[in-house]
Design a protein around this motif. Sequence first.
Motif, PDB file in Angstrom:
ATOM      1  N   HIS A 153      40.067  52.589  44.493  1.00 27.72           N
ATOM      2  CA  HIS A 153      39.730  53.123  43.171  1.00 27.72           C
ATOM      3  C   HIS A 153      39.907  54.632  43.156  1.00 27.72           C
ATOM      4  O   HIS A 153      39.882  55.262  42.113  1.00 27.72           O
ATOM      5  N   SER A 184      38.320  47.600  38.005  1.00 27.90           N
ATOM      6  CA  SER A 184      37.523  46.537  38.611  1.00 27.90           C
ATOM      7  C   SER A 184      37.821  45.204  37.939  1.00 27.90           C
ATOM      8  O   SER A 184      37.917  45.138  36.717  1.00 27.90           O
ATOM      9  N   GLY A 185      38.036  44.184  38.723  1.00 28.46           N
ATOM     10  CA  GLY A 185      38.314  42.864  38.160  1.00 28.46           C
ATOM     11  C   GLY A 185      39.783  42.632  37.871  1.00 28.46           C
ATOM     12  O   GLY A 185      40.157  41.592  37.337  1.00 28.46           O
ATOM     13  N   SER A 186      40.624  43.573  38.246  1.00 29.84           N
ATOM     14  CA  SER A 186      42.043  43.428  37.913  1.00 29.84           C
ATOM     15  C   SER A 186      42.774  42.496  38.878  1.00 29.84           C
ATOM     16  O   SER A 186      43.909  42.107  38.614  1.00 29.84           O
ATOM     17  N   GLY A 187      42.141  42.147  39.999  1.00 31.55           N
ATOM     18  CA  GLY A 187      42.749  41.157  40.896  1.00 31.55           C
ATOM     19  C   GLY A 187      43.206  41.711  42.238  1.00 31.55           C
ATOM     20  O   GLY A 187      43.899  41.019  42.989  1.00 31.55           O
ATOM     21  N   LYS A 188      42.783  42.919  42.575  1.00 34.23           N
ATOM     22  CA  LYS A 188      43.230  43.552  43.829  1.00 34.23           C
ATOM     23  C   LYS A 188      42.796  42.727  45.046  1.00 34.23           C
ATOM     24  O   LYS A 188      43.609  42.389  45.921  1.00 34.23           O
ATOM     25  N   THR A 189      41.499  42.439  45.083  1.00 30.74           N
ATOM     26  CA  THR A 189      40.967  41.677  46.222  1.00 30.74           C
ATOM     27  C   THR A 189      41.630  40.306  46.299  1.00 30.74           C
ATOM     28  O   THR A 189      42.036  39.843  47.364  1.00 30.74           O
ATOM     29  N   THR A 190      41.758  39.677  45.138  1.00 32.39           N
ATOM     30  CA  THR A 190      42.375  38.352  45.102  1.00 32.39           C
ATOM     31  C   THR A 190      43.790  38.390  45.686  1.00 32.39           C
ATOM     32  O   THR A 190      44.163  37.533  46.484  1.00 32.39           O
ATOM     33  N   ALA A 214      42.696  35.520  37.669  1.00 35.23           N
ATOM     34  CA  ALA A 214      42.531  36.661  38.564  1.00 35.23           C
ATOM     35  C   ALA A 214      43.893  37.217  38.956  1.00 35.23           C
ATOM     36  O   ALA A 214      44.060  38.424  39.083  1.00 35.23           O
ATOM     37  N   HIS A 236      33.654  37.514  49.455  1.00 33.46           N
ATOM     38  CA  HIS A 236      33.310  37.810  48.075  1.00 33.46           C
ATOM     39  C   HIS A 236      31.806  37.961  47.917  1.00 33.46           C
ATOM     40  O   HIS A 236      31.330  38.845  47.234  1.00 33.46           O
TER      41      HIS A 236
HETATM   42  N1  LIG Z   1      35.539  33.221  43.819  1.00 34.65           N
HETATM   43  C1  LIG Z   1      35.647  33.576  42.535  1.00 34.65           C
HETATM   44  N2  LIG Z   1      35.143  32.770  41.559  1.00 34.65           N
HETATM   45  C2  LIG Z   1      35.271  33.083  40.267  1.00 34.65           C
HETATM   46  N3  LIG Z   1      35.868  34.186  39.827  1.00 34.65           N
HETATM   47  C3  LIG Z   1      36.365  35.033  40.741  1.00 34.65           C
HETATM   48  C4  LIG Z   1      36.278  34.770  42.132  1.00 34.65           C
HETATM   49  N4  LIG Z   1      36.880  35.780  42.794  1.00 34.65           N
HETATM   50  C5  LIG Z   1      37.309  36.644  41.857  1.00 34.65           C
HETATM   51  N5  LIG Z   1      37.004  36.196  40.633  1.00 34.65           N
HETATM   52  C6  LIG Z   1      37.361  36.835  39.371  1.00 34.65           C
HETATM   53  O1  LIG Z   1      38.719  37.185  39.416  1.00 34.65           O
HETATM   54  C7  LIG Z   1      38.929  38.450  38.845  1.00 34.65           C
HETATM   55  C8  LIG Z   1      39.578  39.358  39.851  1.00 34.65           C
HETATM   56  O2  LIG Z   1      38.665  39.631  40.896  1.00 34.65           O
HETATM   57  P1  LIG Z   1      38.967  40.600  42.095  1.00 34.65           P
HETATM   58  O3  LIG Z   1      37.814  40.556  43.010  1.00 34.65           O
HETATM   59  O4  LIG Z   1      40.280  40.255  42.647  1.00 34.65           O
HETATM   60  O5  LIG Z   1      39.041  41.992  41.379  1.00 34.65           O
HETATM   61  P2  LIG Z   1      39.209  43.447  42.045  1.00 34.65           P
HETATM   62  O6  LIG Z   1      40.370  44.045  41.413  1.00 34.65           O
HETATM   63  O7  LIG Z   1      39.170  43.330  43.473  1.00 34.65           O
HETATM   64  O8  LIG Z   1      37.883  44.139  41.505  1.00 34.65           O
HETATM   65  P3  LIG Z   1      37.017  45.281  42.210  1.00 34.65           P
HETATM   66  O9  LIG Z   1      37.741  46.519  41.999  1.00 34.65           O
HETATM   67  O10 LIG Z   1      35.743  45.210  41.453  1.00 34.65           O
HETATM   68  O11 LIG Z   1      36.882  44.878  43.625  1.00 34.65           O
HETATM   69  C9  LIG Z   1      37.552  38.956  38.410  1.00 34.65           C
HETATM   70  O12 LIG Z   1      37.416  38.668  37.029  1.00 34.65           O
HETATM   71  C10 LIG Z   1      36.605  38.126  39.208  1.00 34.65           C
HETATM   72  O13 LIG Z   1      35.391  37.929  38.503  1.00 34.65           O
END
Ligand SMILES: Nc1ncnc2c1ncn2[C@@H]1O[C@H](COP(=O)(O)OP(=O)(O)OP(=O)(O)O)[C@@H](O)[C@H]1O
Lengths: 228, 415
Positions: A203, A43-49, A23, B403
């Motif tokens: 986004h 989406s899924g690029s890791g922003k939230t993480t 992530a 999440h």
């Molecule tokens: N608790 C978790 N368990 C497993 N995988 C996770 C978890 N949290 C995030 N991921 C994975 O890590 C990657 C990054 O997730 P993240 O939520 O940071 O993306 P994002 O950029 O915030 O996406 P979005 O724009 O959809 O919110 C994704 O592939 C997601 O599936």
Amino acid sequence: MENVIETRDLCRYFGDEDVRVKALDHVSVEITRGEFTAIIGPSGSGKTTLLHLVGGLDNPTAGQVLLSSTNIADMSSAALSDFRRDHIGFVFQAYNLIPVLSASENIDYIMLLQGVAATERQHRVKEMLALVGLEGLGNRRPGHLSGGQQQRVAVARAMASNPDLILADEPTANLDSATGIALLDIMRDLNRNHGMTFVFSTHDQKIMDRAQRLIHLEDGQVVRDKSK
Amino acid sequence: MLFLKLAWRNLFRNIRRTLLTVMLISCSLAALIISDGTIAGLVEKMENTIIRTLTGEGQIHHKDFMDDFDSDLMINNPDRVIDGIKTKTDVMDYAPRIMIGGMIASSYNMTGGLIYGVDPERELNVSRIKDALIAGEYLSGADRQILMGKRMAELLEVTLHDRIVLTVAQVGTGETSQELFRLSGILEFGPREMDERFAFINLATAQRLIASEDGVHQIVVRFRDPALAKNREHPLYKSLTHGDIEAISWLDFNPSITSIIQISNFVTIILGGVLFFIVSLGVINSLFMSIYERIHEFGIAKAMGTTPGNIIQLVMLEALIITIVSCLLGGTIGYLSSSWFSVYGLPIGEFEVSGIAIDGSIKTKVLAQQFVLFPTYIVLITLAAALYPALFASRIVPAVALHGLYKGLYNGKCD
Ligand SMILES: Nc1ncnc2c1ncn2[C@@H]1O[C@H](COP(=O)(O)OP(=O)(O)OP(=O)(O)O)[C@@H](O)[C@H]1O
Ligand SMILES: [Mg+2]
């Protein structure tokens, strides 16, 4: 300029050996005081993480998050609670507020945890409500506020305790475009007039346009980082 | 204060669930209060029926007399014992008795039986012989008077004023002694054994019949407060037990009732245990439901700096408020219903305990301990039960909780 927060080779992996999701993959960024920064990416690029790690809501797999040269990855969960309370303000996508507390009480909440004196708190709550344009709505519970108003209360709450940094994860995603832009303008004003540091993810092109700096993530890595 | 306010308001979010939990706890408490009151009432009724009918609350006799009613084992100088009894202000009255096995014969038939020589006046305060009279007259002290159980009268085919001949052995010498009586009254106690085997004559007559002079076999005592009789350490028992003579509580000479009382205490413990178990499961269940609904909110609260300790405090306060409200409600319901039954009685029909019929209705007993002890247990049990969900909530990881919301929103809004 002074760094509010700095990440060094920050990694966050999910899953096990077989299906490992990276992530965040060696992300090193520095946020300086007074910034108004957007984290963008698909989406899924890791922003939230990234926002969760910076805010101490999650522990990194590897790497460091430094707040004035303290590594928060080493903190106990109790110490992390205090760290969040005193240094970080959060605004999430939706349902930010505690439903059984009124707007004012929500804004009051963190200051109560901090043990701020009552008169000071009352003063701050009033001031914050005014800053986000919600004078007179302080007694309403979240259920009686519109989505945009709720997000403004969330911003006011994040501001109230005077944190070093406000992290906002897609704060406008649940709002219509006009309301979203209005919220962002409020944040922008707080940034300009009160020097509050904001890092938010989005986004939305119109929202990105208002940011001072854009950190572009793809597959957990910073692919572009430019300031205007 | 913040968390007390939050806890209070949280209880109104799902009023139906809160009410159901309150009902569960308060009904359990009320049930416990009523059942404990019923058992206490039943025990009291058994004590009344069995003890006060004949055996008395306390007895003084030769220490081996009860083994096989050997009529030689007497209290030879009862006056000294009686003087001792008289110094005890807790004692309401006493009655000396002769008890002797003998042959009871009519013109048609004969049977063995237990013949009591009693002081009719004193017995009025100590036993219920007079209350059992269904025909004829009570003893007045005159010679030749005899009362007998209904079944014995039937067996001997006698009616009032018929001739009865008693044959007994005299103490010491063992020579037989015979005397003529006329049936003056018929008794019905209820228990078959008593109605078939017991006969009563005047004490002085009995003493003359067996040539015992002043000696008696037992002295039965009644206390002013029945509870005192159960105190084995009471000075009466302590000071009059001396040499061959022992003074004991009915707890010791009526072991079957004593064991029933022990069993009934056990029943309360088991019932309480089951109810407490149900209550704790109900509390755990309802708290978990409310926590699961608020996972996201706990995530938000934690992101804002709420500590795990704060969260535990919040959940425990929610449990505490529910319990206190439940205890007030359950205590009130329990008090009102138990008070009602303590006046109007709980109809139970008729049943037998160690051969003695207990009938009519039980008047429940409202006791202070039911309203102090039981609620205290309930509060402790609920708080112990709440610890598990509270710890769970305190360990919610904010990143995971938040999440979950995102997934939920995407599923709901975008799919
Ligand atoms: N608790 C978790 N368990 C497993 N995988 C996770 C978890 N949290 C995030 N991921 C994975 O890590 C990657 C990054 O997730 P993240 O939520 O940071 O993306 P994002 O950029 O915030 O996406 P979005 O724009 O959809 O919110 C994704 O592939 C997601 O599936
Ligand atoms: Mg995201």
